[in-house]
Design a protein around this motif. Structure first.
Motif, mmCIF file in Angstrom:
data_model
loop_
_atom_site.group_PDB
_atom_site.id
_atom_site.type_symbol
_atom_site.label_atom_id
_atom_site.label_comp_id
_atom_site.label_asym_id
_atom_site.label_seq_id
_atom_site.Cartn_x
_atom_site.Cartn_y
_atom_site.Cartn_z
ATOM 1 N N MET A 107 7.432 1.669 13.483
ATOM 2 C CA MET A 107 7.617 3.100 13.440
ATOM 3 C C MET A 107 6.380 3.709 12.780
ATOM 4 N N ASN A 108 5.866 4.750 13.385
ATOM 5 C CA ASN A 108 4.691 5.436 12.862
ATOM 6 C C ASN A 108 5.030 6.883 12.566
ATOM 7 N N PHE A 109 4.490 7.366 11.479
ATOM 8 C CA PHE A 109 4.609 8.772 11.117
ATOM 9 C C PHE A 109 3.219 9.354 11.033
ATOM 10 N N ARG A 110 3.103 10.566 11.455
ATOM 11 C CA ARG A 110 1.829 11.260 11.346
ATOM 12 C C ARG A 110 2.112 12.632 10.770
ATOM 13 N N ILE A 111 1.408 12.954 9.705
ATOM 14 C CA ILE A 111 1.562 14.251 9.051
ATOM 15 C C ILE A 111 0.202 14.911 9.012
ATOM 16 N N ASP A 112 0.097 16.082 9.577
ATOM 17 C CA ASP A 112 -1.134 16.865 9.531
ATOM 18 C C ASP A 112 -0.947 17.995 8.535
ATOM 19 N N ILE A 113 -1.852 18.071 7.585
ATOM 20 C CA ILE A 113 -1.809 19.130 6.582
ATOM 21 C C ILE A 113 -3.110 19.902 6.674
ATOM 22 N N GLU A 114 -2.991 21.176 6.813
ATOM 23 C CA GLU A 114 -4.170 22.023 6.918
ATOM 24 C C GLU A 114 -4.361 22.760 5.601
ATOM 25 N N MET A 115 -5.471 22.462 4.925
ATOM 26 C CA MET A 115 -5.775 23.147 3.669
ATOM 27 C C MET A 115 -7.271 23.130 3.423
ATOM 28 N N THR A 116 -7.705 24.027 2.601
ATOM 29 C CA THR A 116 -9.117 24.116 2.260
ATOM 30 C C THR A 116 -9.446 23.063 1.205
ATOM 31 N N PRO A 117 -10.719 22.733 1.021
ATOM 32 C CA PRO A 117 -11.087 21.799 -0.044
ATOM 33 C C PRO A 117 -10.628 22.284 -1.423
ATOM 34 N N GLU A 118 -10.690 23.580 -1.659
ATOM 35 C CA GLU A 118 -10.233 24.140 -2.938
ATOM 36 C C GLU A 118 -8.735 23.911 -3.131
ATOM 37 N N GLU A 119 -7.955 24.105 -2.090
ATOM 38 C CA GLU A 119 -6.511 23.881 -2.176
ATOM 39 C C GLU A 119 -6.205 22.401 -2.413
ATOM 40 N N LEU A 120 -6.946 21.512 -1.775
ATOM 41 C CA LEU A 120 -6.748 20.080 -1.977
ATOM 42 C C LEU A 120 -7.099 19.695 -3.409
ATOM 43 N N ARG A 121 -8.201 20.230 -3.924
ATOM 44 C CA ARG A 121 -8.599 19.945 -5.304
ATOM 45 C C ARG A 121 -7.498 20.335 -6.270
ATOM 46 N N ARG A 122 -6.942 21.538 -6.092
ATOM 47 C CA ARG A 122 -5.857 21.994 -6.970
ATOM 48 C C ARG A 122 -4.603 21.147 -6.797
ATOM 49 N N ALA A 123 -4.294 20.761 -5.557
ATOM 50 C CA ALA A 123 -3.090 19.958 -5.306
ATOM 51 C C ALA A 123 -3.195 18.587 -5.970
ATOM 52 N N LEU A 124 -4.398 18.032 -6.013
ATOM 53 C CA LEU A 124 -4.604 16.733 -6.647
ATOM 54 C C LEU A 124 -4.772 16.842 -8.160
ATOM 55 N N GLY A 125 -4.855 18.058 -8.664
ATOM 56 C CA GLY A 125 -4.998 18.267 -10.100
ATOM 57 C C GLY A 125 -6.391 18.000 -10.625
ATOM 58 N N LEU A 126 -7.387 18.068 -9.757
ATOM 59 C CA LEU A 126 -8.762 17.839 -10.178
ATOM 60 C C LEU A 126 -9.336 19.097 -10.815
ATOM 61 N N PRO A 127 -10.190 18.940 -11.812
ATOM 62 C CA PRO A 127 -10.743 20.115 -12.487
ATOM 63 C C PRO A 127 -11.748 20.860 -11.606
ATOM 64 N N ASP A 128 -11.871 22.145 -11.852
ATOM 65 C CA ASP A 128 -12.844 22.966 -11.145
ATOM 66 C C ASP A 128 -14.161 22.893 -11.916
ATOM 67 N N VAL A 129 -15.134 22.195 -11.369
ATOM 68 C CA VAL A 129 -16.416 22.009 -12.047
ATOM 69 C C VAL A 129 -17.525 22.838 -11.402
ATOM 70 N N SER A 130 -17.157 23.801 -10.584
ATOM 71 C CA SER A 130 -18.167 24.590 -9.883
ATOM 72 C C SER A 130 -19.061 25.372 -10.845
ATOM 73 N N ALA A 131 -18.497 25.888 -11.948
ATOM 74 C CA ALA A 131 -19.314 26.626 -12.913
ATOM 75 C C ALA A 131 -20.324 25.694 -13.585
ATOM 76 N N LEU A 132 -19.897 24.495 -13.948
ATOM 77 C CA LEU A 132 -20.790 23.518 -14.564
ATOM 78 C C LEU A 132 -21.878 23.095 -13.575
ATOM 79 N N GLN A 133 -21.492 22.873 -12.342
ATOM 80 C CA GLN A 133 -22.450 22.491 -11.306
ATOM 81 C C GLN A 133 -23.489 23.591 -11.115
ATOM 82 N N GLN A 134 -23.048 24.832 -11.045
ATOM 83 C CA GLN A 134 -23.977 25.943 -10.864
ATOM 84 C C GLN A 134 -24.919 26.077 -12.053
ATOM 85 N N GLU A 135 -24.398 25.873 -13.269
ATOM 86 C CA GLU A 135 -25.234 25.950 -14.469
ATOM 87 C C GLU A 135 -26.314 24.869 -14.449
ATOM 88 N N MET A 136 -25.938 23.660 -14.041
ATOM 89 C CA MET A 136 -26.914 22.573 -13.988
ATOM 90 C C MET A 136 -27.972 22.836 -12.909
#
Length: 84
Positions: free
Chosen positions: A1-30
């Protein structure tokens, strides 16, 4: 039996869903700091010097990756031949 789930989300939404920190400000500063050093002509901040470590290791990394893939394909061929 196979299941396929397609989820459509932006990279920002995926980052938040995974609980990853937003490092864009640090990246821009560097990036801004590196750009300032490049514009000031600081030693070691010319484009060639900055990219040199990535260019040298990139070729070796690509060769290692190719060897890994070749090894996997060779093993797959042996396994399929042994199964016949």
């Amino acid at each position: 039996m196979n299941f396929r789930i397609d989820i459509e989300m932006t990279p920002e939404e995926l980052r938040r869903a995974l609980g990853l920190p937003d490092v864009s400000a640090l990246q821009q500063e560097m990036i801004d700091q590196v750009r300032e050093q490049m514009n000031a002509g600081a030693e070691g901040y010319d484009p060639l010097t900055l990219l040199k470590p990535y260019l040298n290791s990139g070729i070796g990394s690509m060769e290692s990756f190719q060897k890994l893939l070749f090894g996997m394909m060779s093993q797959y061929g042996k396994d399929r031949h042994d199964a016949d």
